[in-house]
Design an enzyme around this catalytic site. Sequence first.
Site, PDB file in Angstrom:
ATOM      1  N   SER A  93       0.930  -1.130  -0.091  1.00  0.00           N
ATOM      2  CA  SER A  93      -0.070   0.170   0.016  1.00  0.00           C
ATOM      3  C   SER A  93       0.986   1.090   0.102  1.00  0.00           C
ATOM      4  O   SER A  93       1.638   1.540  -0.963  1.00  0.00           O
ATOM      5  CB  SER A  93      -1.065  -0.073   1.317  1.00  0.00           C
ATOM      6  OG  SER A  93      -1.815   1.081   0.891  1.00  0.00           O
ATOM      7  N   ASP A 242      -3.427   6.293  -3.294  1.00  0.00           N
ATOM      8  CA  ASP A 242      -2.366   5.613  -2.646  1.00  0.00           C
ATOM      9  C   ASP A 242      -1.693   4.550  -3.356  1.00  0.00           C
ATOM     10  O   ASP A 242      -2.007   4.549  -4.463  1.00  0.00           O
ATOM     11  CB  ASP A 242      -2.607   5.292  -0.993  1.00  0.00           C
ATOM     12  CG  ASP A 242      -3.618   3.824  -1.299  1.00  0.00           C
ATOM     13  OD1 ASP A 242      -4.092   3.611  -2.221  1.00  0.00           O
ATOM     14  OD2 ASP A 242      -3.792   3.318  -0.207  1.00  0.00           O
ATOM     15  N   ASP A 244      -1.445   1.298  -3.760  1.00  0.00           N
ATOM     16  CA  ASP A 244      -2.195   0.250  -4.524  1.00  0.00           C
ATOM     17  C   ASP A 244      -3.798   0.659  -5.099  1.00  0.00           C
ATOM     18  O   ASP A 244      -4.318   0.027  -5.476  1.00  0.00           O
ATOM     19  CB  ASP A 244      -2.450  -0.889  -3.631  1.00  0.00           C
ATOM     20  CG  ASP A 244      -3.089  -0.754  -2.332  1.00  0.00           C
ATOM     21  OD1 ASP A 244      -3.113   0.712  -1.742  1.00  0.00           O
ATOM     22  OD2 ASP A 244      -3.649  -1.553  -1.764  1.00  0.00           O
ATOM     23  N   ASP A 246      -6.226   1.776  -3.593  1.00  0.00           N
ATOM     24  CA  ASP A 246      -7.798   1.568  -2.983  1.00  0.00           C
ATOM     25  C   ASP A 246      -8.176   2.604  -2.443  1.00  0.00           C
ATOM     26  O   ASP A 246      -9.348   2.655  -1.706  1.00  0.00           O
ATOM     27  CB  ASP A 246      -7.679   0.286  -2.347  1.00  0.00           C
ATOM     28  CG  ASP A 246      -6.658   0.257  -1.010  1.00  0.00           C
ATOM     29  OD1 ASP A 246      -5.976   1.072  -1.034  1.00  0.00           O
ATOM     30  OD2 ASP A 246      -6.835  -0.665  -0.214  1.00  0.00           O
TER      31      ASP A 246
END
Length: 463
Positions: A93, A242, A244, A246
């Site tokens: 992440s 961010d 990743d 999500d």
Amino acid sequence: MKAYDVRGVVGVDLTEEIVRALGAAFVDEVGATGGTCVVGHDMRESSPGFARAFAEGAARRGANVSVIGLCSTDETYFASGAWNAPAAMFTASHNPAEYNGIKFSRAGAQGMSLETGLAAIRDRALAYLSGDIDAVGHEGEISERDVLHDYAAYLRALVDLTPIRPLRIVVDAGNGMGGLTVPAVLGTAAGLAELPIEILPLYFELDGTFPNHEANPLEPANLIDLQREVVAQGADVGLAFDGDADRCFVVDEQGQAVSPSAIAAIVALREIARVKALGAAEVVVLHNLITSNIVAETIVSAGATPIRTRVGHSFIKDEMARTGAVFGGEHSAHYYFREFWGADNGMLAAMNVLAELGAHPEPMSGLRERFSPYALSGEINSTVADVSTALARVRQAFSSRAVEDSLDGLTMIGEVASDEPFWWFSVRPSNTEPLLRLNVEAADNDTMSLIRDEVLTLIRKDS
């Protein structure tokens, strides 16, 4: 193993051998032998090798592995939901480049936590590491499959952006996976029709070393480039994803950050209106315990029922399933959608914001002001010598002037007269470090500052 994912330093906490064992253990835990499981990964240097090792371990235990390659975390949720298959996503992440991790889902994009499967995966993996991964009678096959077009088309079907007024948007992908998904969903890279949106890209090059700034928009320093670019370009709005992709953060046309609570309120209104137009009589919306009061107030004013939850990804996913909630919002900019299998999707939240902004002449700053009437401290972390002692000090100091709530840490809700400004605060211990996390909200900034400073003094007394 963290509370609801795996996270660690590459080569120290995570190696291909460990990941291979985790792949085998995952298949055992979710019962995927003879079935399909999904594996995706982000742009970190270690991610492709880890994804391959995981697939090898999973196939040895009999799962047929669909490797979807470079993707955002919510693309793996899409594949898990659409194919009703368990999934693993390799990403750390927003963490720095030396980290990597795994986010697990059961079939249908259902969450997993230590209590609901991760501990069992850990224990099985340890057993495989101490011996061999026993092959089942028929090992699974590993194949590659691209889901980007189908993912983008599915989101476009959930939120129609074709009728909005033309918008110019700056998007900071932070060298993360938003650089792949934004052009596909909001642009034409996946072969979809052009939308009335001009995308002004910032750091779209996929680079797991994060050469421009950390891919963590929750930190104000990582929004500075976006804020500057929005103003310089005269854009209508700015979006930051961010690593990743999500989570999505929003900046208005004046360069001011829009709180995740305000975004949660805006999206909640839209989702409530959507399902009511389809005939829904009872509508439930989730919000975690440290979102602004405006979120619950907005939900109630729209004729729906707010349910307050613990903080945390897997907890909210479980509550989405249990309650049938149409939407859920967190202070950390995780937004959950019933029509996305109860999973979180930053892109879907962004699309709702663009749809709301594009449907009216009101600028983003007007929406920000309307849904940010109260003063918020933001999350403040304090390292403490003794978590329980610090919490006891805070509880004792406020026991005579506040109502205590013990859902997920300590929440104190001020007992005030009707003509006095309201206030509340939450103090939560970290799951992994000797930290206390403080969030304060009040009717005005002076009250918020007074409460914040008093609580911080109590927390940090022995530090």
